[in-house]
Write an enzyme that holds these catalytic residues in place. Structure first.
Site: not given
Lengths: 504, 504
Positions: A179, A205-206, A209-210, A267, A275
């Site tokens: 975030g 991870s890819r 939301t960023s 999220d 996660s």
């Protein structure tokens, strides 16, 4: 059985990319549609030899398919290991019984451990449609999962995938709640703590939301899509790595959920914790430091939200044998100057190399977090972690280690620059009092990040700085002209991304 | 502008049916994908002349499209009123700002009236993807909408569509909360109350989670997809009609939401109330009776749930100028004998004709509800509605009126029978103590209802009846052999659909 012959077609690759969702294209007049009653959007089970999956039907009323042909989308083609003309069986799928658990949750019931296991196994087997996954995520949204549910979800996600085991102990790890655009400390931390001799096999991870995930950013510097065997070799050689976790099948359901979360752009606390923890547990970590940026426009809005999530992470981690330490950090504005894969990689390289233009906030944050990892992993005495981290960074030991890791992963490379850029200017003079992280992240995404790695933006001014009218606030970069225009238009329509107060 | 020429392609009808969701198929190497950076599942705005919509991109890597061609799914083709080779413009869509309201709701905030209006307007304009609509529905799920939110949602749904106005007063209506298979009283009630001189222009929906909606059932007897002008003519002539509301654009967002609800198979209290009331208000009704079946496996599980929904319907109706009367009914087992469009139509015809095999429970229920409508519409004194309803049914006046309405709608027709059927037998002797509505409805749906009108089932035994081992409990009907097998297998795997207790 003749029924099998009757309900089979010849597979044809239509070359249609529908992302993760497998689609089968069937002629309306084919024997299967007629005898089985399949209509558009029906869910069917497809089988070729010993590969099987659930797909959605698109009915074709034209001659793009011949008689007895069924077209497969790219996702279906690959998952079925299909060949042109292969015999394709089409059946009714079993009803997804576990979805009744999701329905119960919507009606305020708690998930049982068994129910969550069934849901996650069904997702793993490809039985959930995108709509059903969206409903699951929304039902878990906000803080609607309690500690027991979070623990059960975490276990279920670990069980539904591969797990790594390392001979070393401790195996340290670091994660950021996210975030906060540009908060790209991971590669620096890995370099520092492996230079200190700790083992840190980092899977990242890819972006969800960023504008860029660590894997997106790292991929501009070195290959990250390693096989498990390749990753083991890198870790054995260098003590650490920074690879994309998606190819490892570690808690793979998390990756499916991420594909649905991305367009929804939200999220849930419990699902977020599950996660993070499931990925760490599946990766074989024993000690993890979690960075929690707090700010009005970060993912964690205030310290109460951070405390809630922190409690959940520590408690659930402890139940599952994972030592968790959380570190709250300043989430009021982006870290470093760049947003987007390439722009963030430039910041990381500057800090590792110790160049004069290295962003001081990224340096400080990486040292703090690396210090926490060194202490949690018993490579430094309590209170002495930061000092050790600084020494390893300033001496160039971390930079040499980073280069060695990149070489081991397939070679350090130079990120390419964007073809188009435009400056966004201050409309009025004054003091910058706030920067809106989410809107700024959206500008970078509209410019094409993370799919276009060189897309994003470079901040030219920060909070508490004085700016003149017409001074550059940030520069948008894009790989395509249309995306540059679109990001610029959005920026023009949202001047409040930078709050500037006139001097008194 | 040259930008428009550059970003346009030639439309091609690919004949691919993706149901409601518009899809555009674009070559990966086309100038637009390359310059604008569109990838699989990107959302884009499509424009042909003065028609425009938001669609999802599927990227094509094969030669099913020529250079400069873009393929359109059937939904996109029709909504854009496209012709072969028409100039198609592809742009980035504006971000769906209203979705932040949905995100807020997931995080326990209340919807504002303005927020709900924006959401519904955006859905009406086709700006929401299926995933986003699934998230909205889930966020409203259970009882998460309060009275103010329900009122605002109802208003927003009425405003985002057409509204009918009638010269008559009162204009009566009837609705059933649903969840009770076979509860097909509407055509009987319309026949009775219009025979008594009341005006009842009934618009019905297709099935959401049941094996048949009233419109599905009625379509087996007469055309129901009338235009507004045709409907007006029928109502002027006969005082009433039974048509499908979907073509009228009455609260059309409700129909979009239904497409997403159907595969998810759940409702929400507030959204359910808004769905019902908005349709009635848009249809120009002033007085509505709502049938609320209560039973452990009906939509309303117990009387507390019924009271909650009833209070909400009456209060929100009153705020919006709609007189609502709710009638709780027995929802412990299906009504009548048939489940599925044709099977339910057979029950309705038997009651209207007064034949010896007419299901007594359907008769009694229709008379009770018609009585309530007659009283609410002031065509009968309080307490005298049921007696008047009985007289109109027994005298044949209602049956004559029903035939006249069907003729006015385009002609009474005889439903066709299913090609395949199989009996499900009792495994043990005993007393039937319960019938599981939801599982039974699922058997009928697996058999093909409502898409296959003749598919469904016929009940051969009811609660409290004594059955022998091997006695027929119900007969499954299907139009396709595969569907018959599938329904039978499900029935065999769920013997508890009928609970049979051994005699003491």
């Amino acid at each position: 059985m003749s029924a099998h012959r009757d309900s089979s077609l010849r597979a044809r690759r239509l070359g249609i990319d529908t992302y993760q969702e497998p689609i089968v294209f069937m002629r309306a007049d084919c024997v299967i549609c007629r005898s089985e009653g399949f209509t558009a959007l029906a869910r069917v089970r497809l089988t070729i030899d010993n590969h099987s999956l659930i797909a959605t039907v698109n009915v074709v009323h034209s001659d793009i398919l011949l008689d007895h042909e069924a077209g497969l989308s790219e996702a279906a083609w690959h998952a079925l290991a299909a060949r042109e003309g292969a015999l394709l069986r089409v059946d009714h799928p079993e009803p997804v019984e576990s979805f009744s658990q999701v329905r119960g949750k919507i009606y305020q019931q708690r998930f049982s451990a068994q129910g969550l296991r069934a849901i996650i196994q069904d997702m793993r087997a490809g039985r959930y449609s995108g709509l059903q996954m969206a409903a699951f995520l929304t039902a878990c949204g906000g803080d609607r999962l309690d500690l027991d549910e979070t623990e059960a979800l975490t276990r279920a996600m670990v069980e539904a995938g591969e797990t790594l085991r390392w001979d070393a102990a401790p195996v340290v790890d670091k994660h950021c709640v996210g975030g906060l655009p540009g908060n790209r400390t991971t590669p620096i931390i890995v370099a520092i703590v492996t230079a200190a001799g700790l083992v840190m096999p980092k899977t990242s991870s890819r972006a969800i939301t960023s504008p860029a995930g660590t894997a997106d950013m790292m991929e501009t510097l070195a290959p990250v899509a390693l096989t498990l065997a390749q990753m083991r070799r890198v870790v054995e050689q260098e003590g650490g790595c920074i690879v994309w976790g998606g190819a490892m099948q570690l808690a793979p359901v998390d990756d499916l959920l991420i594909q649905v979360e991305r367009p929804l752009d939200f999220d849930s606390d419990g699902q977020l914790a599950a996660s993070m923890l499931s990925k760490k547990l599946a990766a074989g970590s024993s000690h993890v430091v979690i960075d929690m940026p707090v700010g009005p426009t970060a993912k964690l809005r205030d310290s109460a939200a951070a405390r809630n999530l922190s409690r959940r992470l520590i408690e659930v981690g402890s139940r599952l044998g994972l030592a968790v330490r959380t570190v709250c950090s300043d989430g009021r504005q982006p870290v470093g100057r760049g947003l987007g894969p390439t722009a963030e990689a430039e910041d990381v390289l500057a800090v590792l190399r110790g160049t004069a233009d290295a962003p001081p906030d990224l340096y400080a944050r990486a040292v703090t977090l690396a210090g926490a990892v060194l202490e949690l992993g018993a490579a430094a005495q309590p209170g002495e972690g930061e000092a050790l981290a600084s020494r390893l960074l300033n001496s160039g030991a971390a930079w040499r280690k980073f280069q060695a890791i990149c070489e081991a992963q397939g070679g350090l490379r130079k990120p390419h620059r964007a073809a188009h850029q435009v400056d966004i200017l201050a409309r009025e003079p004054g003091i910058i009092t706030a920067i809106h992280n989410r809107l700024l992240a959206r500008v970078a995404k509209l410019a094409g990040a993370p799919q276009a790695p060189a897309a994003g933006l470079i901040l030219r001014a920060r909070c508490n700085e004085q700016v003149e009218r017409g001074q550059v606030l940030y520069t948008i970069r894009a790989e395509a002209h249309g995306q540059l225009d679109y990001a610029r238009n959005f920026a023009a329509a949202h001047p409040g991304i930078f709050q500037i107060e006139a001097p008194a």
